[in-house]
Motif scaffolding. Structure first.
Motif, PDB file in Angstrom:
ATOM      1  N   LYS A  63      64.058  10.109 -13.414  1.00 16.70           N
ATOM      2  CA  LYS A  63      63.977  10.893 -14.651  1.00 16.70           C
ATOM      3  C   LYS A  63      63.512   9.972 -15.768  1.00 16.70           C
ATOM      4  CE  LYS A  63      66.565  14.433 -17.034  1.00 16.70           C
ATOM      5  NZ  LYS A  63      67.845  15.165 -16.997  1.00 16.70           N
ATOM      6  N   THR A  64      62.320  10.223 -16.268  1.00 20.04           N
ATOM      7  CA  THR A  64      61.711   9.336 -17.261  1.00 20.04           C
ATOM      8  C   THR A  64      61.825   9.866 -18.682  1.00 20.04           C
ATOM      9  OG1 THR A  64      59.565  10.367 -16.864  1.00 20.04           O
ATOM     10  CG2 THR A  64      60.080   8.367 -15.601  1.00 20.04           C
ATOM     11  N   GLY A  65      62.186  11.118 -18.821  1.00 16.92           N
ATOM     12  CA  GLY A  65      62.343  11.723 -20.136  1.00 16.92           C
ATOM     13  C   GLY A  65      62.868  13.122 -19.967  1.00 16.92           C
ATOM     14  N   PRO A  66      63.211  13.795 -21.071  1.00 16.50           N
ATOM     15  CA  PRO A  66      63.665  15.182 -20.952  1.00 16.50           C
ATOM     16  C   PRO A  66      62.593  16.039 -20.281  1.00 16.50           C
ATOM     17  CG  PRO A  66      64.072  14.324 -23.157  1.00 16.50           C
ATOM     18  CD  PRO A  66      63.201  13.317 -22.447  1.00 16.50           C
ATOM     19  N   GLY A  67      62.914  16.577 -19.127  1.00 15.10           N
ATOM     20  CA  GLY A  67      61.956  17.396 -18.392  1.00 15.10           C
ATOM     21  C   GLY A  67      60.832  16.631 -17.735  1.00 15.10           C
ATOM     22  N   LYS A  68      60.920  15.289 -17.699  1.00 20.13           N
ATOM     23  CA  LYS A  68      59.853  14.478 -17.108  1.00 20.13           C
ATOM     24  C   LYS A  68      60.406  13.601 -15.989  1.00 20.13           C
ATOM     25  CE  LYS A  68      57.068  14.310 -21.248  1.00 20.13           C
ATOM     26  NZ  LYS A  68      56.324  13.491 -22.171  1.00 20.13           N
ATOM     27  N   THR A  69      59.632  13.510 -14.911  1.00 16.39           N
ATOM     28  CA  THR A  69      60.021  12.683 -13.772  1.00 16.39           C
ATOM     29  C   THR A  69      58.804  11.990 -13.182  1.00 16.39           C
ATOM     30  OG1 THR A  69      59.718  14.495 -12.192  1.00 16.39           O
ATOM     31  CG2 THR A  69      61.943  14.213 -13.105  1.00 16.39           C
ATOM     32  N   THR A  70      59.069  10.939 -12.421  1.00 19.51           N
ATOM     33  CA  THR A  70      58.062  10.358 -11.541  1.00 19.51           C
ATOM     34  C   THR A  70      58.615  10.462 -10.131  1.00 19.51           C
ATOM     35  OG1 THR A  70      58.956   8.118 -11.731  1.00 19.51           O
ATOM     36  CG2 THR A  70      57.225   8.735 -13.278  1.00 19.51           C
ATOM     37  N   THR A  71      57.730  10.680  -9.180  1.00 20.59           N
ATOM     38  CA  THR A  71      58.142  10.852  -7.790  1.00 20.59           C
ATOM     39  C   THR A  71      57.296   9.960  -6.913  1.00 20.59           C
ATOM     40  OG1 THR A  71      58.713  13.154  -8.241  1.00 20.59           O
ATOM     41  CG2 THR A  71      58.427  12.541  -5.933  1.00 20.59           C
ATOM     42  N   ARG A  72      57.962   9.319  -5.945  1.00 25.29           N
ATOM     43  CA  ARG A  72      57.209   8.514  -4.978  1.00 25.29           C
ATOM     44  C   ARG A  72      57.846   8.643  -3.601  1.00 25.29           C
ATOM     45  NH1 ARG A  72      59.683   3.586  -3.726  1.00 25.29           N
ATOM     46  NH2 ARG A  72      61.362   3.026  -5.151  1.00 25.29           N
ATOM     47  N   ALA A  73      57.016   8.550  -2.590  1.00 25.86           N
ATOM     48  CA  ALA A  73      57.484   8.572  -1.206  1.00 25.86           C
ATOM     49  C   ALA A  73      57.785   7.138  -0.796  1.00 25.86           C
ATOM     50  CB  ALA A  73      56.428   9.176  -0.307  1.00 25.86           C
ATOM     51  N   ALA A  74      58.985   6.910  -0.279  1.00 25.14           N
ATOM     52  CA  ALA A  74      59.395   5.558   0.092  1.00 25.14           C
ATOM     53  C   ALA A  74      59.126   5.252   1.565  1.00 25.14           C
ATOM     54  CB  ALA A  74      60.877   5.354  -0.218  1.00 25.14           C
ATOM     55  N   SER A  75      59.403   6.206   2.450  1.00 23.97           N
ATOM     56  CA  SER A  75      59.153   5.979   3.873  1.00 23.97           C
ATOM     57  C   SER A  75      59.349   7.273   4.644  1.00 23.97           C
ATOM     58  CB  SER A  75      60.073   4.888   4.435  1.00 23.97           C
ATOM     59  OG  SER A  75      61.406   5.348   4.501  1.00 23.97           O
ATOM     60  N   LEU A  76      58.912   7.260   5.887  1.00 23.06           N
ATOM     61  CA  LEU A  76      59.131   8.404   6.769  1.00 23.06           C
ATOM     62  C   LEU A  76      60.528   8.310   7.364  1.00 23.06           C
ATOM     63  CD1 LEU A  76      55.697   8.530   8.605  1.00 23.06           C
ATOM     64  CD2 LEU A  76      56.512  10.022   6.764  1.00 23.06           C
ATOM     65  N   VAL A  77      61.215   9.457   7.451  1.00 19.89           N
ATOM     66  CA  VAL A  77      62.584   9.502   7.964  1.00 19.89           C
ATOM     67  C   VAL A  77      62.786  10.800   8.743  1.00 19.89           C
ATOM     68  CG1 VAL A  77      63.575   8.083   6.111  1.00 19.89           C
ATOM     69  CG2 VAL A  77      63.395  10.550   5.799  1.00 19.89           C
ATOM     70  N   ARG A  78      63.929  10.902   9.414  1.00 19.48           N
ATOM     71  CA  ARG A  78      64.342  12.151  10.067  1.00 19.48           C
ATOM     72  C   ARG A  78      65.809  12.366   9.777  1.00 19.48           C
ATOM     73  NH1 ARG A  78      61.187  13.748  15.419  1.00 19.48           N
ATOM     74  NH2 ARG A  78      62.313  15.628  14.955  1.00 19.48           N
ATOM     75  N   PHE A  79      66.114  13.389   9.002  1.00 20.93           N
ATOM     76  CA  PHE A  79      67.485  13.734   8.642  1.00 20.93           C
ATOM     77  C   PHE A  79      67.815  15.136   9.142  1.00 20.93           C
ATOM     78  CE2 PHE A  79      67.066  10.190   5.876  1.00 20.93           C
ATOM     79  CZ  PHE A  79      68.318   9.848   5.394  1.00 20.93           C
ATOM     80  N   VAL A  80      69.090  15.435   9.210  1.00 20.82           N
ATOM     81  CA  VAL A  80      69.525  16.791   9.540  1.00 20.82           C
ATOM     82  C   VAL A  80      69.099  17.719   8.408  1.00 20.82           C
ATOM     83  CG1 VAL A  80      71.494  15.996  10.906  1.00 20.82           C
ATOM     84  CG2 VAL A  80      71.801  16.491   8.469  1.00 20.82           C
ATOM     85  N   PRO A  81      68.952  19.016   8.694  1.00 18.61           N
ATOM     86  CA  PRO A  81      68.558  19.950   7.640  1.00 18.61           C
ATOM     87  C   PRO A  81      69.685  20.170   6.623  1.00 18.61           C
ATOM     88  CG  PRO A  81      68.797  21.101   9.745  1.00 18.61           C
ATOM     89  CD  PRO A  81      69.018  19.655  10.010  1.00 18.61           C
ATOM     90  N   PHE A  82      69.299  20.419   5.395  1.00 18.03           N
ATOM     91  CA  PHE A  82      70.226  20.740   4.315  1.00 18.03           C
ATOM     92  C   PHE A  82      70.821  22.108   4.598  1.00 18.03           C
ATOM     93  CE2 PHE A  82      71.634  21.907   0.139  1.00 18.03           C
ATOM     94  CZ  PHE A  82      71.854  20.719  -0.533  1.00 18.03           C
ATOM     95  N   THR A  83      72.130  22.207   4.570  1.00 14.29           N
ATOM     96  CA  THR A  83      72.822  23.460   4.838  1.00 14.29           C
ATOM     97  C   THR A  83      73.215  24.121   3.523  1.00 14.29           C
ATOM     98  OG1 THR A  83      73.704  22.554   6.901  1.00 14.29           O
ATOM     99  CG2 THR A  83      74.790  24.504   6.025  1.00 14.29           C
ATOM    100  N   ARG A  84      72.865  25.384   3.378  1.00 17.51           N
ATOM    101  CA  ARG A  84      73.219  26.147   2.178  1.00 17.51           C
ATOM    102  C   ARG A  84      74.366  27.105   2.497  1.00 17.51           C
ATOM    103  NH1 ARG A  84      69.953  27.029  -2.101  1.00 17.51           N
ATOM    104  NH2 ARG A  84      72.016  27.322  -2.982  1.00 17.51           N
ATOM    105  N   SER A  85      75.131  27.415   1.488  1.00 17.98           N
ATOM    106  CA  SER A  85      76.196  28.401   1.599  1.00 17.98           C
ATOM    107  C   SER A  85      75.571  29.788   1.666  1.00 17.98           C
ATOM    108  CB  SER A  85      77.103  28.283   0.380  1.00 17.98           C
ATOM    109  OG  SER A  85      78.037  29.347   0.369  1.00 17.98           O
ATOM    110  N   PRO A  86      76.122  30.683   2.472  1.00 16.91           N
ATOM    111  CA  PRO A  86      75.542  32.044   2.552  1.00 16.91           C
ATOM    112  C   PRO A  86      75.773  32.858   1.275  1.00 16.91           C
ATOM    113  CG  PRO A  86      77.492  31.880   3.948  1.00 16.91           C
ATOM    114  CD  PRO A  86      77.216  30.510   3.412  1.00 16.91           C
ATOM    115  N   ASP A  87      76.640  32.396   0.385  1.00 15.73           N
ATOM    116  CA  ASP A  87      76.961  33.149  -0.848  1.00 15.73           C
ATOM    117  C   ASP A  87      75.816  33.149  -1.806  1.00 15.73           C
ATOM    118  OD1 ASP A  87      79.388  33.205   0.407  1.00 15.73           O
ATOM    119  OD2 ASP A  87      80.342  31.760  -0.916  1.00 15.73           O
TER     120      ASP A  87
END
Length: 119
Positions: free
Chosen positions: A95-119
């Protein structure tokens, strides 16, 4: 590990048994700077922030806006971004400022999927 690196750690777990086990283990080990909450981590934990850092340990196709909103200025979010059950990009958002960001890819990975609540 994070309990040794940070003054305060807030963690969210969606699986009740894992949340209970984590809270018990942390209490038994006298980690009094870690709070555990049962729930869907997509919206983060506004009452515990704002955060200098957020670590997401499950893959999602995008970075949730509520998590970026909860970062302090200069704060970083690290998470795997990409489809489930395949290779994702470990992504760093700063987060570089209000409503501003920088994004970068660091490396390739394999994680489990993000689980959402059914609500």
């Amino acid at each position: 590990m994070l309990a040794h690196l940070a003054r305060k750690v807030c963690t969210i777990e969606i699986i009740p048994q894992l949340a209970a086990a984590a809270a018990k283990t942390l209490k038994d080990l006298a980690y009094d700077n870690v709070s555990v909450r049962l729930g869907d981590g997509y919206a983060g934990w506004p009452d515990c922030g704002p955060f200098e850092a957020i670590i997401v340990t499950a893959a999602l196709g995008h970075v949730p806006a509520p998590l970026i909103e909860q970062l302090k200025l200069g704060g970083r979010l690290v998470m795997p971004v990409g489809p489930a059950y395949t290779t994702q990009q470990l992504t760093v958002v700063e987060k570089t400022g209000p409503g501003k960001t920088t994004t970068r890819a660091a490396s390739l990975v394999r994680f489990v999927p993000f689980t959402r609540s059914p609500d």
